[in-house]
Design a protein around this motif. Structure first.
Motif, PDB file in Angstrom:
ATOM      1  N   LYS A  78      33.262  39.258  53.429  1.00  0.00           N
ATOM      2  CA  LYS A  78      33.624  37.887  52.588  1.00  0.00           C
ATOM      3  C   LYS A  78      33.201  37.687  51.315  1.00  0.00           C
ATOM      4  N   SER A 104      37.368  33.070  44.295  1.00  0.00           N
ATOM      5  CA  SER A 104      37.018  31.677  43.349  1.00  0.00           C
ATOM      6  C   SER A 104      37.163  31.716  41.879  1.00  0.00           C
ATOM      7  N   SER A 130      35.553  36.310  48.637  1.00  0.00           N
ATOM      8  CA  SER A 130      35.087  35.013  48.012  1.00  0.00           C
ATOM      9  C   SER A 130      34.950  35.097  46.743  1.00  0.00           C
TER      10      SER A 130
END
Length: 469
Positions: free
Chosen positions: A327, A335, A331
């Motif tokens: 993750k 992002s 992420s």
């Protein structure tokens, strides 16, 4: 005068001759008959019988050679292609106590994918790796593991388990520690180590006649790194820096704290200069410095916003705890800004062209997947085949791509007398394919059997290895 010999004596003489002949039979643990043996040096393919005992290749003979032998395990390999087992030259066993069993489970996945050797490029499970090495030597299915042990980095190192060099005296202590662990090479990382300590660590590693590989802090130049004695450069960022017309300025900006690693990427890419690149490639080739491109992970991470991995067949081999480590990168990428994602994809394309240029210049390349915790969707086993395919897409021939695995891997670790070709005296680490990988690199996935130090794993055995725990 005729001499008559009684029949009972004739029978005894015949029995004696038969016994003598049987005693002359050569004994082998395993014989592979009529295999199409691929010579990774010449590219030639020859039909051969391969004789194996005590985990070693004893003889490689043309079919029809007059050799009398006995074996309880003769495997017909007619029409099948035999070559050294694959090497994944960049993997990681890491993730702490919670992921010990998950990392251990990967050993079977490597073997089931024809990978008989892995080079562990640093992690925090060295104690367990040493134990796995013993278990594998005693018959547990798994590849040969060459390991760097903990990475060397600076204070507050990014990766758990790293040996932190803060003062000059920390360098010999770190190297003493690695030597006491019996590591196969020294891995340096670039997250916190100072330029001076990085270069001095390389020099002392060289003085001890240890093999080194690693990242490179942007506070030093590529030439300084090579002159200090590095033997392999992991990833392409650092080679790219050495091909830039503004490397000196960027190095100073990093030292002054005015520029960071990712901030430097666009300028390095834009200031790539052919004449400087030529000098850099010549230096790498003449100093026999290997480069590990890790192309497959680069593409995978560059397209996390476009690729759907939810149906990847290897996902079910991963525990929830292991998937949790994926993750962080996902992420971070998702992002980022649209421009950041665009830059990453352009950099990925650039690296593929850089790989082509490195190869054309004669720089030695090593195929490595960079699989391990935190490296999202880079699955232990199949990712090495993806890397070989990526290298071919960069212009390497199938033969040249195959060399970047077992052949170059053995030379880098100075193990070429034991590994890398199908030759007498070498370790019996082999893979049998149903189709010729010199015709199509995707044929490396068509695995009929794997031999690991003389023990053969046939198709049913490989299927068993692939069964989830």
């Amino acid at each position: 005068m005729r001499i008559l010999i009684p029949f009972r004596y004739l029978a005894f003489l015949l029995l004696l001759l038969t016994t003598c002949k049987s005693e002359q039979l050569e004994e082998y643990d395993l014989v592979l008959t009529a295999a199409e043996v691929i010579d990774l040096e010449s590219g030639e393919i020859n039909t051969r019988n391969v004789f194996i005992s005590d985990g070693l290749i004893k003889r490689v003979l043309p079919v029809g050679s007059s050799v009398r032998y006995r074996t309880q395990n003769s495997i017909p390999a007619n029409g099948k292609y035999l070559l050294p087992g694959f090497w994944d030259n960049h993997v990681h066993f890491r993730g702490g106590e919670a992921l010990i069993e998950q990392n251990k489970a990967f050993l079977k996945l490597f073997l089931a994918n024809g990978i008989t050797t892995v080079r562990d490029a640093g992690g925090d499970l060295t104690t367990y790796i040493k134990q796995w090495q013993k278990e594998i030597a005693n018959g547990m299915p798994g590849p040969k593991i060459f390991t760097s042990g903990p990475k060397i980095d600076g204070p507050g190192a990014t990766w758990a388990g790293s040996l932190e060099v803060t003062e000059d005296e920390d360098i010999p202590v770190a190297l003493d520690s690695l030597e006491s662990l019996g590591v196969d090479f020294v891995k340096l990382y670039d997250s916190r180590i100072s330029a001076r300590h990085y270069l001095e660590t390389l020099r002392q590693t060289e003085e001890r006649e240890l093999i080194s590989s690693g990242h490179m802090p942007f506070s030093v130049s590529l030439q300084e790194t090579v002159e200090a004695g590095i033997d392999a450069i992991e990833h392409l960022y650092y080679v790219m820096k050495g091909c830039s017309s503004t490397e000196t300025r960027i190095t100073q900006a990093v030292i002054d704290g005015n520029m960071g690693f990712w901030q430097a990427m666009p300028e390095l890419q834009q200031t790539y200069t052919d004449s400087i690149a030529y000098q850099t490639f010549t230096m790498l080739r003449e100093k026999q410095v290997y480069v590990v491109p890790t192309l497959h992970i680069g593409r995978t991470l560059s397209y996390l916003d476009e690729a759907d991995h939810s149906e990847d067949p290897y996902l079910h081999y991963l525990s929830p705890e292991f998937l949790e480590t994926y993750k962080r990168r996902i992420s971070s990428f998702l992002s980022g800004t649209d421009q950041a994602r665009k830059n990453r994809k352009e950099l990925d394309d650039f690296f593929r062209q850089l790989t082509t240029e490195l190869h054309n210049a004669g720089v030695g390349l090593l195929a490595g997947s960079d699989c391990g915790a935190y490296n999202s969707y880079i699955y232990p086993g199949p990712s090495l085949h993806d890397e070989l395919q990526a290298l071919v897409s960069c212009g390497l021939s199938e033969l040249e791509a195959l060399r970047t695995s077992a052949y170059n891997g053995a030379h880098f670790l100075k193990k070429q007398t034991e590994y890398g070709t199908v030759s007498p005296g070498k370790k019996a680490d082999l893979v049998i394919l149903s189709a010729n990988p010199l015709d199509n690199i995707q044929n490396t996935r068509k695995i009929e059997a794997v031999v690991r130090e003389g023990k053969i794993y046939l198709q049913e055995d490989l299927k068993t290895l692939l069964e989830p725990n």
